[in-house]
Design a protein around this motif. Structure first.
Motif, PDB file in Angstrom:
ATOM      1  N   ILE A   1      -0.412  28.227 -48.805  1.00 50.14           N
ATOM      2  CA  ILE A   1      -0.521  28.186 -47.348  1.00 50.14           C
ATOM      3  C   ILE A   1      -1.062  29.520 -46.843  1.00 50.14           C
ATOM      4  O   ILE A   1      -1.024  30.533 -47.547  1.00 50.14           O
ATOM      5  N   SER A   2      -1.543  29.495 -45.607  1.00 48.79           N
ATOM      6  CA  SER A   2      -1.933  30.737 -44.930  1.00 48.79           C
ATOM      7  C   SER A   2      -1.240  30.911 -43.591  1.00 48.79           C
ATOM      8  O   SER A   2      -1.291  31.985 -43.006  1.00 48.79           O
ATOM      9  N   SER A   3      -0.605  29.824 -43.101  1.00 50.10           N
ATOM     10  CA  SER A   3       0.052  29.894 -41.795  1.00 50.10           C
ATOM     11  C   SER A   3       1.351  29.105 -41.849  1.00 50.10           C
ATOM     12  O   SER A   3       2.160  29.306 -42.746  1.00 50.10           O
ATOM     13  N   ARG A   4       1.538  28.163 -40.900  1.00 54.53           N
ATOM     14  CA  ARG A   4       2.821  27.466 -40.828  1.00 54.53           C
ATOM     15  C   ARG A   4       2.991  26.422 -41.921  1.00 54.53           C
ATOM     16  O   ARG A   4       4.104  26.063 -42.287  1.00 54.53           O
TER      17      ARG A   4
ATOM     18  N   ALA B   1       4.104  31.754 -41.260  1.00 52.44           N
ATOM     19  CA  ALA B   1       5.382  31.202 -40.791  1.00 52.44           C
ATOM     20  C   ALA B   1       5.996  30.244 -41.805  1.00 52.44           C
ATOM     21  O   ALA B   1       7.222  30.103 -41.873  1.00 52.44           O
ATOM     22  N   GLY B   2       5.172  29.589 -42.588  1.00 54.73           N
ATOM     23  CA  GLY B   2       5.686  28.631 -43.552  1.00 54.73           C
ATOM     24  C   GLY B   2       6.538  29.244 -44.648  1.00 54.73           C
ATOM     25  O   GLY B   2       7.338  28.546 -45.289  1.00 54.73           O
ATOM     26  N   LEU B   3       6.401  30.547 -44.870  1.00 58.20           N
ATOM     27  CA  LEU B   3       7.212  31.204 -45.894  1.00 58.20           C
ATOM     28  C   LEU B   3       8.696  31.135 -45.547  1.00 58.20           C
ATOM     29  O   LEU B   3       9.547  30.962 -46.428  1.00 58.20           O
TER      30      LEU B   3
ATOM     31  N   VAL C   1       3.774  36.228 -52.104  1.00 59.08           N
ATOM     32  CA  VAL C   1       2.610  36.646 -51.316  1.00 59.08           C
ATOM     33  C   VAL C   1       1.656  37.417 -52.213  1.00 59.08           C
ATOM     34  O   VAL C   1       2.055  38.360 -52.899  1.00 59.08           O
ATOM     35  N   ILE C   2       0.398  36.983 -52.208  1.00 60.18           N
ATOM     36  CA  ILE C   2      -0.680  37.729 -52.849  1.00 60.18           C
ATOM     37  C   ILE C   2      -1.736  37.931 -51.770  1.00 60.18           C
ATOM     38  O   ILE C   2      -2.511  37.018 -51.460  1.00 60.18           O
TER      39      ILE C   2
ATOM     40  N   ASN D   1      -1.525  33.949 -48.976  1.00 59.59           N
ATOM     41  CA  ASN D   1      -2.327  35.177 -48.927  1.00 59.59           C
ATOM     42  C   ASN D   1      -1.992  36.002 -47.687  1.00 59.59           C
ATOM     43  O   ASN D   1      -2.518  37.104 -47.524  1.00 59.59           O
ATOM     44  N   ASN D   2      -1.123  35.461 -46.833  1.00 56.58           N
ATOM     45  CA  ASN D   2      -0.778  36.097 -45.562  1.00 56.58           C
ATOM     46  C   ASN D   2       0.725  36.378 -45.521  1.00 56.58           C
ATOM     47  O   ASN D   2       1.537  35.446 -45.436  1.00 56.58           O
TER      48      ASN D   2
END
Length: 219
Positions: A10-13, A44-46, A58-59, A39-40
């Motif tokens: 993912i990159s966002s939510r 928010a999804g994390l 996270v990378i 990558n971010n």
């Protein structure tokens, strides 16, 4: 049969990631979401993943001089975690041919159109402007070419006369949340076979599984 070990990018939510996680909570679901990778670091999804007991990682692509170095670190992490399949769910980085070919037939993606129509960006605006009566979403295996690869599942969504891009996108997203878990279930259950650029389903639970798949409350 051991559950397939899956990483979701993912990159966002990551709303599609959330739908996969919820589906995986079913004891009979044949895949396990082992990791959510982003990558971010601000995605928010994390938080959702961590709250559901899933390892997050996270990378940050900004920490690497080249895309090859970035992807090499991703592969190192995935292989160390025993990941067998990648599901892209709003991962906003283009993957190189080398990475895709290394993980060939082990990367799934979801795209908000009925591929092969409307590849790329600004999909909903283009679908409305084209005059098409229907659009939808597609889960497919990833190939080096953008939005290309054998199609596993699709859902059809009508384009209404009063539709805006945002309204259409919202209705399509509802279907994305249904067909991505369906596609992952079929793949993890080893019911999917790739023949050239086609996907064939072995012993589908229902005749229309993984075909053009309009989902309605009445269906």
């Amino acid at each position: 049969m051991a559950k397939l070990k899956v990483a979701v990018f993912i990159s966002s939510r990551g709303s599609n990631m959330q739908s996969l996680v919820r589906a995986s909570h079913d004891a009979d679901f044949p895949a396990e979401i082992v990791s959510v990778l982003s990558n971010n670091p601000e995605a928010a999804g994390l938080k959702f993943a961590a709250e559901n007991g899933i390892a997050t990682h996270v990378i940050d692509h900004r920490d690497f001089e080249t895309r090859a170095d970035f992807e090499a670190e991703i592969t190192r992490y995935l292989e160390s975690a025993g990941i067998e399949l990648i599901c892209l769910a709003g991962f906003m980085r283009l993957l190189t041919a080398d990475f895709v070919n290394h993980w060939r037939d082990r990367i799934l993606n979801i795209h908000p159109s009925l591929l092969p129509a409307f590849k790329g960006l600004h999909v909903h605006e283009r679908a409305i402007e084209s005059g098409a009566r229907f659009t939808g979403c597609t889960v497919h295996y990833v190939r080096p070419e953008m939005d290309d690869g054998p199609i596993i599942a699709q859902a059809v969504v009508p384009i209404l006369q009063e539709d805006t891009a945002d309204a259409l996108a919202a209705r399509i997203l509802e279907q994305e949340h249904l067909i991505y878990p369906l596609a992952l279930k079929l793949v993890a259950a080893r019911q999917v076979k790739i023949h050239g650029n086609r996907v064939l389903i072995e012993n589908p639970d229902e005749p229309r599984a993984a075909m053009i798949y309009p989902h309605t409350e009445e269906a």
